[in-house]
Design a protein around this motif. Structure first.
Motif, PDB file in Angstrom:
ATOM      1  N   MET A  23       0.834  -1.201   0.000  1.00  0.00           N
ATOM      2  CA  MET A  23       0.000   0.000   0.000  1.00  0.00           C
ATOM      3  C   MET A  23       0.870   1.253   0.000  1.00  0.00           C
ATOM      4  O   MET A  23       0.664   2.174  -0.797  1.00  0.00           O
ATOM      5  CB  MET A  23      -0.912   0.018   1.226  1.00  0.00           C
ATOM      6  N   TYR A  24       1.841   1.286   0.903  1.00  0.00           N
ATOM      7  CA  TYR A  24       2.688   2.469   1.018  1.00  0.00           C
ATOM      8  C   TYR A  24       3.503   2.683  -0.261  1.00  0.00           C
ATOM      9  O   TYR A  24       3.670   3.820  -0.714  1.00  0.00           O
ATOM     10  CB  TYR A  24       3.626   2.350   2.223  1.00  0.00           C
ATOM     11  N   THR A  78       1.175   4.069  -2.933  1.00  0.00           N
ATOM     12  CA  THR A  78       0.798   5.441  -2.593  1.00  0.00           C
ATOM     13  C   THR A  78       1.935   6.403  -2.889  1.00  0.00           C
ATOM     14  O   THR A  78       1.712   7.498  -3.432  1.00  0.00           O
ATOM     15  CB  THR A  78       0.405   5.530  -1.109  1.00  0.00           C
ATOM     16  N   GLU A  79       3.157   6.013  -2.555  1.00  0.00           N
ATOM     17  CA  GLU A  79       4.310   6.900  -2.785  1.00  0.00           C
ATOM     18  C   GLU A  79       4.514   7.172  -4.269  1.00  0.00           C
ATOM     19  O   GLU A  79       4.783   8.309  -4.681  1.00  0.00           O
ATOM     20  CB  GLU A  79       5.572   6.299  -2.182  1.00  0.00           C
ATOM     21  N   ILE A  80       4.370   6.130  -5.095  1.00  0.00           N
ATOM     22  CA  ILE A  80       4.492   6.321  -6.548  1.00  0.00           C
ATOM     23  C   ILE A  80       3.479   7.354  -7.033  1.00  0.00           C
ATOM     24  O   ILE A  80       3.797   8.272  -7.791  1.00  0.00           O
ATOM     25  CB  ILE A  80       4.278   4.979  -7.281  1.00  0.00           C
ATOM     26  N   TYR A  97      -6.770  12.065  -2.063  1.00  0.00           N
ATOM     27  CA  TYR A  97      -7.675  11.271  -1.221  1.00  0.00           C
ATOM     28  C   TYR A  97      -7.355   9.794  -1.404  1.00  0.00           C
ATOM     29  O   TYR A  97      -7.470   9.262  -2.504  1.00  0.00           O
ATOM     30  CB  TYR A  97      -9.114  11.605  -1.621  1.00  0.00           C
ATOM     31  N   LEU A  98      -6.948   9.119  -0.329  1.00  0.00           N
ATOM     32  CA  LEU A  98      -6.680   7.679  -0.353  1.00  0.00           C
ATOM     33  C   LEU A  98      -7.906   6.959   0.170  1.00  0.00           C
ATOM     34  O   LEU A  98      -8.230   7.034   1.357  1.00  0.00           O
ATOM     35  CB  LEU A  98      -5.442   7.355   0.492  1.00  0.00           C
ATOM     36  N   MET A  99      -8.579   6.230  -0.695  1.00  0.00           N
ATOM     37  CA  MET A  99      -9.902   5.696  -0.409  1.00  0.00           C
ATOM     38  C   MET A  99      -9.833   4.422   0.449  1.00  0.00           C
ATOM     39  O   MET A  99      -9.065   3.512   0.184  1.00  0.00           O
ATOM     40  CB  MET A  99     -10.628   5.398  -1.720  1.00  0.00           C
ATOM     41  N   GLU A 111       1.157   6.904   8.328  1.00  0.00           N
ATOM     42  CA  GLU A 111       2.190   6.592   7.344  1.00  0.00           C
ATOM     43  C   GLU A 111       1.846   7.179   5.973  1.00  0.00           C
ATOM     44  O   GLU A 111       2.722   7.635   5.235  1.00  0.00           O
ATOM     45  CB  GLU A 111       2.392   5.077   7.225  1.00  0.00           C
ATOM     46  N   ASN A 112       0.563   7.188   5.624  1.00  0.00           N
ATOM     47  CA  ASN A 112       0.166   7.750   4.334  1.00  0.00           C
ATOM     48  C   ASN A 112       0.133   9.279   4.353  1.00  0.00           C
ATOM     49  O   ASN A 112       0.350   9.909   3.321  1.00  0.00           O
ATOM     50  CB  ASN A 112      -1.180   7.171   3.900  1.00  0.00           C
ATOM     51  N   ILE A 113      -0.134   9.884   5.503  1.00  0.00           N
ATOM     52  CA  ILE A 113       0.026  11.325   5.624  1.00  0.00           C
ATOM     53  C   ILE A 113       1.475  11.694   5.320  1.00  0.00           C
ATOM     54  O   ILE A 113       1.752  12.680   4.613  1.00  0.00           O
ATOM     55  CB  ILE A 113      -0.385  11.818   7.023  1.00  0.00           C
ATOM     56  N   ALA A 114       2.405  10.897   5.834  1.00  0.00           N
ATOM     57  CA  ALA A 114       3.828  11.155   5.598  1.00  0.00           C
ATOM     58  C   ALA A 114       4.182  11.070   4.117  1.00  0.00           C
ATOM     59  O   ALA A 114       5.172  11.672   3.672  1.00  0.00           O
ATOM     60  CB  ALA A 114       4.679  10.168   6.391  1.00  0.00           C
ATOM     61  N   LEU A 115       3.371  10.355   3.333  1.00  0.00           N
ATOM     62  CA  LEU A 115       3.617  10.219   1.893  1.00  0.00           C
ATOM     63  C   LEU A 115       2.912  11.294   1.068  1.00  0.00           C
ATOM     64  O   LEU A 115       3.038  11.304  -0.158  1.00  0.00           O
ATOM     65  CB  LEU A 115       3.164   8.832   1.424  1.00  0.00           C
ATOM     66  N   GLY A 116       2.164  12.178   1.743  1.00  0.00           N
ATOM     67  CA  GLY A 116       1.550  13.288   1.028  1.00  0.00           C
ATOM     68  C   GLY A 116       0.070  13.167   0.772  1.00  0.00           C
ATOM     69  O   GLY A 116      -0.486  13.892  -0.057  1.00  0.00           O
TER      70      GLY A 116
END
Length: 376
Positions: free
Chosen positions: A231-232, A235-237, A249-251, A261-266
């Motif tokens: 997932m991470y 998401t980073e890509i 928006y990550l659904m 962790e996903n907030i950290a990825l933007g």
């Protein structure tokens, strides 16, 4: 819709922003409580507004289309008036629900024919009629119709599905241009990145979605069973490609740790049924770890549910009392746990925002992940 960046973390891609719509300001990062059928399950709108206090909630196109049906929502003046909610609403397109009906649906280029889980009646969703349905529901942010692929997913299927999702996106955009707003406020449109867990497909899809020039963008097809590391990575890509000046928006994600962790990825926006669903099973999320309130160890613990909590239930009730309610199957137990969990999720994203604006999010995030990864 306007989006303005207010600050960025110095050691990660986390960012704090503000989305402004006709129904008010949304401070990001934000968690959107899920109100599937015009209700956040077990919570009064008064409690939702005054205690949990989200800037935006989520409704579901598939479920609202089936019940109460769009003609009722239109007579009411839209979902906001129907459920007495004067803040922001986002509706997903129904694509995920159609995905979950794998044994009762057939996907073609035209759209998806599916059987209702309520009465077995047949219905068809197309990019065009899903846009019409979301116009009638009247959410502030509406989503493109897409296909959510399963995990694991064959590469060739994922590729075909991604290209069909892109073609459906073009049809959504073309139809929206012909379809005026139904109510006295505007709606914003987010397309959805797909591509399963294949890096080249995610990159290709993110580029296609970025070029659509929408007011915001979503990442779909994750949190469907893949390992968190996958997932991470996906998401980073995607966040490295999607426009910096548009909300992301990550659904359907996720656990409190997933969110940080996903907030950290933007990523800026999240939704998930986990805080409400797990609450009904007696699982409480806290800053110090997860509590299974059904365990015998809490039977004589007369400390507050969460002395750091932001809602009234956290200090009005004790762990012993809440465990008792679950042990006798009293509905109030699930309601208390739900309010607590949603309050915790709101605290988490707002605390994250504070640390982003202060520039020390990464340090705080790493500490919180260690704390929350415990069973109390």
């Amino acid at each position: 819709m306007l989006f303005e960046l207010k600050g960025k973390d110095t050691k990660s891609n986390a960012r704090g922003g503000e989305i402004t719509t006709d129904h008010g300001t949304i401070e990001t990062p934000i968690f959107m409580p899920v109100g599937t059928v015009a209700s956040v399950k077990g919570v009064h709108q008064r409690e939702l507004k005054n205690d949990i206090n989200p800037d935006i909630i989520l409704g579901n196109t598939y479920h609202l289309y089936l019940r109460p049906q769009t003609n009722i929502l239109e007579q009411a003046g839209g979902l906001h008036k129907f459920m007495n909610w004067d803040r922001n609403i986002l509706t997903d397109s129904g694509g995920y629900q159609v995905y979950s009906l794998s044994s009762n649906r057939k996907i073609k280029e035209e759209g998806v024919k599916f059987k209702s889980h309520i009465d077995g009646s047949y219905h068809t969703f197309t990019p065009e009629n899903v846009m019409e349905i979301q116009r009638t529901i009247g959410a502030d942010i509406i989503m493109a119709f897409d296909e959510c692929t399963p995990y694991p997913c064959d590469y060739h299927y994922a590729k075909r599905s991604m290209h069909m999702t892109h073609r459906w996106l073009d049809r959504c955009i073309n139809h929206l241009e012909k379809t005026p707003f139904k109510y006295d406020y505007s709606q914003s449109f987010f397309p959805i990145v797909q591509g399963s867990t294949y890096k080249d497909l995610r990159k290709q899809s993110a580029e296609y979605i970025a070029n659509a020039g929408a007011e915001g963008n979503a990442i779909g097809g994750l949190s469907v069973g893949e390992p968190a590391e996958e997932m991470y990575a996906m998401t980073e890509i995607v966040t490295n490609i999607l426009p910096v000046d548009k909300p992301r928006y990550l659904m359907g994600v996720g656990t409190p740790i997933n969110i940080l962790e996903n907030i950290a990825l933007g990523v800026d926006m999240f939704d998930c049924v986990m805080p409400t669903r797990n609450a009904r099973n007696g699982m409480l999320f806290t800053a110090h770890g997860t509590i299974n309130i059904k365990n015998l160890k809490w039977a004589d613990d007369f400390s507050p549910i969460d002395d750091m909590g932001i809602t009234f239930v956290d200090t009005d009730y004790t762990k012993a009392y809440l465990r008792h309610l679950f042990s006798v199957n009293e509905r109030l137990g699930a309601q208390i746990a739900t309010i607590h969990n949603l309050g915790f999720y709101m605290w988490l994203v707002r605390e994250a925002r504070k640390h982003i604006l202060a520039g020390d999010f990464r340090t705080w995030k790493d500490m919180m992940v260690k704390q929350m990864d415990k069973r109390l």
